[in-house]
Scaffold this active site. Structure first.
Site, short mmCIF file in Angstrom:
data_model
loop_
_atom_site.label_atom_id
_atom_site.label_comp_id
_atom_site.label_asym_id
_atom_site.label_seq_id
_atom_site.Cartn_x
_atom_site.Cartn_y
_atom_site.Cartn_z
N LYS A 181 -15.12 -40.71 -13.40
CA LYS A 181 -13.80 -40.31 -13.90
C LYS A 181 -13.22 -39.27 -12.95
O LYS A 181 -13.95 -38.46 -12.36
CB LYS A 181 -13.92 -39.70 -15.31
CG LYS A 181 -12.64 -39.09 -15.84
CD LYS A 181 -12.85 -38.34 -17.15
CE LYS A 181 -11.58 -37.60 -17.56
NZ LYS A 181 -11.74 -36.84 -18.81
N GLU B 68 -6.41 -26.94 -25.90
CA GLU B 68 -7.84 -26.96 -25.58
C GLU B 68 -8.41 -25.56 -25.48
O GLU B 68 -8.11 -24.81 -24.54
CB GLU B 68 -8.08 -27.72 -24.27
CG GLU B 68 -9.55 -27.97 -24.00
CD GLU B 68 -9.80 -29.31 -23.34
OE1 GLU B 68 -10.97 -29.61 -23.03
OE2 GLU B 68 -8.85 -30.08 -23.14
#
Length: 417
Positions: free
Chosen positions: A176, A221
């Protein structure tokens, strides 16, 4: 290279209880704001008693923590409340890339805070320095006549970068990566950070609204919160735009939850946080499956994390183990970071780096600088917005572009009101 610190004579710090201040951004007297706000609680600050500029390097968190400990050790502190965020506090923002010199810690002159029904004002400065009144020196002015323009890459060029990343991933170089875009905005007058903060805190109360040295945003986050020996984190990876109706929202959330591509992306991030925090903790609790987190503009896969540190460690010590997470870089870290440098064609600066605060006890809260904009220090009428997307083997460039545009919307709305 040594850390560069700018501070006057030894500091005196005094924290006193104050009546509830109400809306925290509204009490900021100057546009040069520092802030960390969540559900109306947190701290806002102004002025500058000390600044620590942190040079590039993989050990920048450790060096920053050491230098800050030295500064606070020489400080005369009167803090009868002894709560997280009382006494001396440094607001910080670290560059995403360890090769960048953009990281900074700022100890303000005034801090106004509210937590669990208790409000306080901290005054920081040389001995015999008198406190400033809580009065607006410059009333905030909303930005007007906004002009938007492409950042480093146009939308088609960025989609092409995503396609290149997918090809690299499919050929097995990495699992990723995360590619970001930027967007430029020009206003008629200097942009007032307080207006953006107030709009973000009002619209996204569940996010962490922040401002540090011209970097302003509302991140969903929570990278790490440290309170004594207890730590909390929130892993977010896997995103879809909100729907037009509650039924549409539910359908999109279920599609996201059962998406192999998004579950794979989320698993990379959750596994890395587990691997990073396990050696630091006596116990660590991470759920086996993510949950759904719905925000005003997007829906995320989320995994809350809780743990107990195995020994005395400051919040910056924990940051050193966590950054960069796969949620903002990719995995493995080295190849993912190399691909970001190659394909993004821009310097992220402090976007996607840790942002937050730390007090003299080592407590603090740090998020990832997402859904944010950086004000141009040379031209205060200009700003640069950022948004990024996780790219895996099944990523579709058009869908990633739509996700990035949805993530831009938080800051665009803050500018446009």
């Amino acid at each position: 290279m040594k850390l560069a610190a700018h501070t006057p004579d030894p500091l005196t710090v005094r924290t006193v209880p104050v009546p509830d201040p109400g809306d925290l951004p509204a009490r900021l007297p100057h546009p040069q704001a520092l802030a960390w706000i969540h559900h109306g609680q947190g701290i806002v600050a102004w002025g500058e008693a000390a600044r620590i500029t942190i040079p590039a390097g993989p050990d920048r968190f450790t060096r920053a923590d050491h230098h800050l400990r030295e500064l606070f050790a020489e400080t005369d502190i009167d803090d009868p409340l002894a709560l997280p965020g009382t006494g001396p506090v440094a607001f910080g923002s670290f560059a995403f890339d360890p090769a960048s010199d953009d990281s900074v810690l700022i100890v303000p002159r005034r801090i106004l805070g509210r937590r669990d029904g208790q409000a306080w004002l901290t005054t920081i400065g040389p001995r015999h320095h008198t406190a400033d009144p809580l009065a607006l020196a410059h009333p905030p002015t909303p930005p007007t006549h906004l002009q938007w323009s492409d950042g480093t890459l146009t939308a088609p060029a960025w989609q092409q970068a995503v396609a290149h990343a997918v090809e690299r991933i499919r050929h097995g170089r990495l699992g990723k990566t995360v590619l970001a875009r930027d967007l430029n905005v020009q206003a008629a007058e200097p942009i007032d950070a307080r207006v953006l903060l107030d709009r973000l805190a009002t619209r996204y109360p569940g996010c962490f609204t922040f401002a540090v040295d011209g970097l302003i945003g509302a991140t969903p986050e929570l990278l790490i919160r440290r309170t004594d020996d207890h730590i909390d984190s929130l892993v977010l990876a896997g995103t879809t735009p909100r729907g037009a109706t509650p039924t549409d929202d539910h359908t999109r959330a279920q599609r996201l939850y059962h998406s192999p591509k998004d579950r794979e992306e989320h698993a990379y991030a959750a596994d890395m946080v587990r691997d990073a925090l396990t050696p630091l903790c006596a116990d660590l609790r991470i759920p086996d499956h993510p949950e759904i987190l719905t925000l005003p503009n997007v829906i995320h896969l989320a995994s809350p994390v809780h743990g107990t540190l195995d020994r005395e460690r400051s919040v910056l010590d924990v940051l050193a183990a966590l950054h960069p997470t796969p949620a903002v870089c990719g995995t493995p870290t080295g190849p993912a970071l190399d691909l970001i440098r190659e394909l993004e064609a821009m310097d992220r600066g402090r976007y996607a780096g840790p942002v937050g605060w730390i007090d003299a006890r080592g407590d603090g809260e740090w998020g990832i600088a997402l859904r944010c904009a950086e004000l141009d220090k040379a031209d205060p009428t200009r700003a640069r917005l950022f948004a990024g997307c996780g790219i895996v083997a099944d990523s579709d460039p058009a869908a990633e572009l739509a996700e990035a545009q949805a993530k831009f919307r938080a800051m665009q709305d803050a500018f446009q009101g």
